[in-house]
Design a protein around this motif. Structure first.
Motif, PDB file in Angstrom:
ATOM      1  N   PRO B 580       5.889 -31.780 -26.893  1.00 15.80           N
ATOM      2  CA  PRO B 580       4.929 -32.635 -27.596  1.00 15.80           C
ATOM      3  C   PRO B 580       3.788 -32.951 -26.628  1.00 15.80           C
ATOM      4  O   PRO B 580       4.018 -33.139 -25.437  1.00 15.80           O
ATOM      5  CB  PRO B 580       5.725 -33.880 -27.932  1.00 15.80           C
ATOM      6  N   THR B 588       4.782 -41.760 -21.571  1.00 16.74           N
ATOM      7  CA  THR B 588       6.009 -41.877 -20.797  1.00 16.74           C
ATOM      8  C   THR B 588       5.703 -42.003 -19.308  1.00 16.74           C
ATOM      9  O   THR B 588       6.386 -42.730 -18.602  1.00 16.74           O
ATOM     10  CB  THR B 588       6.919 -40.663 -21.012  1.00 16.74           C
ATOM     11  N   VAL B 589       4.654 -41.267 -18.847  1.00 13.17           N
ATOM     12  CA  VAL B 589       4.314 -41.374 -17.424  1.00 13.17           C
ATOM     13  C   VAL B 589       3.926 -42.813 -17.100  1.00 13.17           C
ATOM     14  O   VAL B 589       4.374 -43.383 -16.109  1.00 13.17           O
ATOM     15  CB  VAL B 589       3.170 -40.396 -17.072  1.00 13.17           C
ATOM     16  N   ALA B 592       6.870 -44.894 -16.909  1.00 10.88           N
ATOM     17  CA  ALA B 592       7.649 -44.625 -15.721  1.00 10.88           C
ATOM     18  C   ALA B 592       7.027 -45.314 -14.508  1.00 10.88           C
ATOM     19  O   ALA B 592       7.728 -45.884 -13.675  1.00 10.88           O
ATOM     20  CB  ALA B 592       7.736 -43.121 -15.486  1.00 10.88           C
ATOM     21  N   SER B 597      10.107 -46.169 -11.571  1.00  3.32           N
ATOM     22  CA  SER B 597      11.147 -45.166 -11.362  1.00  3.32           C
ATOM     23  C   SER B 597      10.590 -43.842 -10.864  1.00  3.32           C
ATOM     24  O   SER B 597      11.327 -42.986 -10.409  1.00  3.32           O
ATOM     25  CB  SER B 597      11.908 -44.935 -12.664  1.00  3.32           C
ATOM     26  N   ILE B 598       9.256 -43.667 -10.955  1.00  4.74           N
ATOM     27  CA  ILE B 598       8.718 -42.329 -10.685  1.00  4.74           C
ATOM     28  C   ILE B 598       8.719 -41.987  -9.195  1.00  4.74           C
ATOM     29  O   ILE B 598       8.787 -40.830  -8.815  1.00  4.74           O
ATOM     30  CB  ILE B 598       7.296 -42.202 -11.283  1.00  4.74           C
ATOM     31  N   GLN B 600      11.016 -42.787  -7.072  1.00  2.14           N
ATOM     32  CA  GLN B 600      12.343 -42.569  -6.516  1.00  2.14           C
ATOM     33  C   GLN B 600      12.823 -41.208  -6.879  1.00  2.14           C
ATOM     34  O   GLN B 600      13.737 -40.884  -7.370  1.00  2.14           O
ATOM     35  CB  GLN B 600      13.271 -43.656  -7.001  1.00  2.14           C
TER      36      GLN B 600
END
Lengths: 125, 600
Positions: B580, B588-589, B592, B597-598, B600
């Protein structure tokens, strides 16, 4: 001298004749085997093509769709859907537990003693 | 030879003087003469003996050698080599682009009879009629007993039937090996494959020949013995083909359509990923063509390739793209869209008598599907340039796709390209092409302006195709098509994440008696996705669909072809490996990054 030469030649001819005789039969046997193998290969090829056809028939999309519908309570398979694409960032990757250096060296030493006992023990009388 | 005298005078005189008997000399000479004669005779008879001995020796030697050869060689039955029969039965398999089997061969048997070898023809006839329901006892009995030597009974037997025939146990019933063409997926891709049947038939083999579709078009190369081990890979993706067929079939049922067609094409290579035409048929048991009636009624009719329809407003983008290319307009140029427009004795009006005018931007002409706006743009382009452009897109010629059906399907083009033709052709009336033609033309817009050559083969040669549109005008055209989906007539196709762009088309069906039907339409939705970097073109065509869910029946493409196409894209895009698009990914980026979380 001459009779000996004749005798030797005769023996030679006999030996060659015997060799040729055996070779002849070996060739005929080999040819027979090749024919048998050829027939075998043709038969196996045919079997493979039948198996392939059967595999394709059993995996035809219409049948797979019916099977997923029949086994929905166990498999819960649904058609692929755009929402199922995830992001790499969302995957919980393995993370090494935080540790300090001294702890690590101790671990390594322990590991060595665990994995190589025979080498240490070998030189003993 | 000098004969020596028996009584030489000199010797006789000498002998007489010596007092000897002169007769002795005569006898002596006679004896000498006899000796010479004997010697010559002996030599001749010896030669005769030698020749005779040689003859006998040769005769006996021949017999000995022949006997030796017979004794030493192996008794081998004379065998019929495959090539000698004159019928080559091998036929290459057909697979989809991922190697999944679409058509293969299976060994089976044909049944024939030697009635003269039959022990009990009456019983055989009875038993055969029990096994095969289409045999009649009386008929078989007559044919078994009318004195013929040979009789074909069945072209193909199933293993169970063969066992049952074996169990009859009559020596007059015989089996001949047959290679049978098998389509394991049944109806799927039936129109592409076509079907096969037996050509030249012999007892030991029969030729399998293609009847239609690719089987017919590629017949000679499929039958080539040197290539028969190598399967031919088609550009079709079996999974996608099935998903498209499933969605299209349910859409056709829901919308009460007579038929439907869909073409999914890779915009860069022109490979047809999926081509569906409904109703379809089973190529394993290809029905006979309907004679007399309209061939379009037969399930054999390939609507996507043979179906030449007026595709309506889907053509508008061609007029606009050409105007952009020629620099006549930009997407924001305002054009006259005051409906209805009068041209000579013709009146051009909008759908349901609307009026989008007096002025409409070019982007809105496409989004709102204004006939009048497009007509004005087309008049600016002019007849000649318009015809040349449509020609260069391949819309006026035979489609080069490998199907045999495509070779006989000419688009319907007006002979005399007058100004009114220019106007109607700009919104897809008075000119009829197949959905496959449309897919190829839309691919050209989608891939940045390069002509594509539709193909059903995965390994087709890629040629350097000419550029028809500049990248800029192609991108602008795609942007306008995206507008149709976001704010125009095709909002039902706005699949989240795939940025569908496209154009709807609704055309009244021509009446064979002349004129057009009032309530029968062909609805088309020509789409491409994702709009930011188009990869695929999807054409969906429905024949006489009607949406009855509302208070009154709706027959425009926006309510019929568009939702079906949207559902197809939703199902198929993930199968094609398309993520998509940006909107979802960016979201989503961002999430994140916020959640931390990105890193790690």
């Amino acid at each position: 001298m001459r009779p000996l030469l004749y005798l030797l030649t005769f023996c030679c001819v006999m030996a060659l004749a015997f060799w040729a005789y055996r070779e002849n039969y070996a060739t005929q046997h080999g040819m027979k085997e090749v024919n048998v193998l050829r027939a075998d290969i043709a038969h196996l090829r045919e079997s493979i093509s039948v198996q392939k056809a059967e595999w394709a028939y059993l995996n035809r999309p219409a049948r797979l769709r019916d099977l997923t519908a029949l086994n929905f309570d166990r498999l819960q398979l649904l058609p692929m859907n755009p929402d199922q694409f995830g992001d790499l960032a969302r995957v919980a990757l393995y993370q090494a537990p935080p540790s300090d250096m001294s702890q690590m060296t101790v671990d390594m030493i322990e590991l060595q003693t665990l994995t190589a006992p025979t080498e240490v023990g070998a030189p003993k009388p | 030879m000098i004969r020596t005298p028996l009584r030489p005078l000199a010797q006789i005189l000498l002998a007489r003087q010596a007092g000897q008997n002169p007769d002795m000399i005569e006898r002596d000479n006679l004896a000498k003469r006899h000796d010479i004669m004997r010697e010559s005779t002996k030599g001749r008879s010896q030669l005769r003996l030698a020749v005779l001995a040689l003859a006998f020796f040769a005769a006996f030697a021949t017999i000995v050698v022949r006997m030796g050869m017979l004794a030493a060689s192996e008794p081998v039955e004379p065998r019929l080599a495959g090539a000698e029969s004159g019928i080559s039965a091998g036929r290459a398999d057909l697979t989809d682009r991922n190697g999944r089997m679409l058509a293969t061969n299976m060994v089976t048997h044909a049944l024939y009879a030697h009635p003269k070898d039959m022990i009990d023809p009456v019983r055989v006839a009875k038993e055969l009629a029990l096994i095969f329901s289409d045999f009649k006892v009386a008929d078989l009995e007559r044919r078994f007993t009318d004195g013929r030597n040979f009789l074909w009974l069945r072209k193909v037997l199933s293993p169970e039937q063969m066992q049952a025939v074996h169990d009859i146990g009559d020596p007059g019933l015989l089996f001949g090996p047959r290679e049978m063409r098998l389509y394991p997926n049944g109806r799927l891709a039936a129109h592409i494959l076509g079907g096969a049947s037996f050509g030249q038939e012999g007892v030991n083999a029969a030729q399998v020949i293609g009847m239609a579709g690719l089987e017919y078009a590629l017949d000679s190369s499929l039958r080539d013995p040197s290539l028969s081990n190598q399967p031919v890979a088609l550009s079709i993706d079996l999974t996608v083909q099935d998903a498209v067929a499933e969605v299209l079939a349910s859409g056709m049922t829901m919308l009460d359509a007579k038929g439907a067609a869909a073409v999914l094409m890779d915009v860069d290579t022109g490979e047809v990923i999926s081509l569906v035409s409904l109703p379809d048929f089973d190529p394993n048991d290809r029905p006979r063509p309907i004679l007399g009636n309209d061939p379009a009624l037969s399930p054999l009719f390939n609507r996507a390739v043979q179906g030449v329809y007026e595709l309506g407003s889907t053509f508008k983008i061609f007029a606009v793209a050409q105007a952009l290319e020629l620099g006549l307009v930009t997407p924001d140029t305002m054009v006259d869209a005051d409906a209805p427009m009068t041209w000579g004795r013709f009146r051009i009006s909008e759908y349901e008598g609307k009026n989008y005018g007096p002025l409409l931007s070019v982007a809105d002409v496409i989004a709102k599907s204004s006939n009048v706006g497009t007509a004005h743009i087309a008049l600016e382009i002019g007849a000649e340039r318009q015809k040349a452009f449509l020609q260069s897109l391949g819309l006026l010629d035979l489609s080069p796709v490998e199907l045999s059906e495509a070779r006989g399907t000419y688009p319907l083009v007006p002979k005399n390209w007058s100004e009114i033709t220019t106007i109607t052709a700009s919104y897809g009336h008075g000119i009829a092409t197949s959905p496959l033609h449309l897919a190829a033309a839309y691919s050209t817009i989608a891939n940045g302006g390069i002509l594509v050559r539709p193909s059903l083969l995965r390994d087709h040669p890629l040629e350097n195709m000419p550029r028809i549109l500049s990248e800029k005008s192609a991108a602008q055209a795609v942007g306008m098509l995206r507008g149709v989906v976001t704010r125009g007539t095709a909002t039902f196709a706005d699949v989240d994440g795939y940025q569908v762009a496209g154009k709807t088309g609704t055309a009244d069906k021509p009446n064979p008696q002349g004129g057009y039907y009032k309530n029968r339409v062909i609805n088309t939705f020509a789409s491409l996705f994702p709009a930011s970097n188009p990869k695929y073109v999807l054409i969906v065509t429905l024949d006489e669909p009607v949406d009855n869910t509302g208070p009154k029946p709706r027959r425009t493409a926006g309510y019929t072809a568009v939702p079906v196409a949207g559902e197809i894209i939703r199902r198929v895009a993930p199968l094609l490996g398309l993520r998509p698009g940006l909107d979802l990914a960016q979201e989503t980026v961002v999430k994140a990054v916020i959640s931390g979380s990105i890193n790690q």
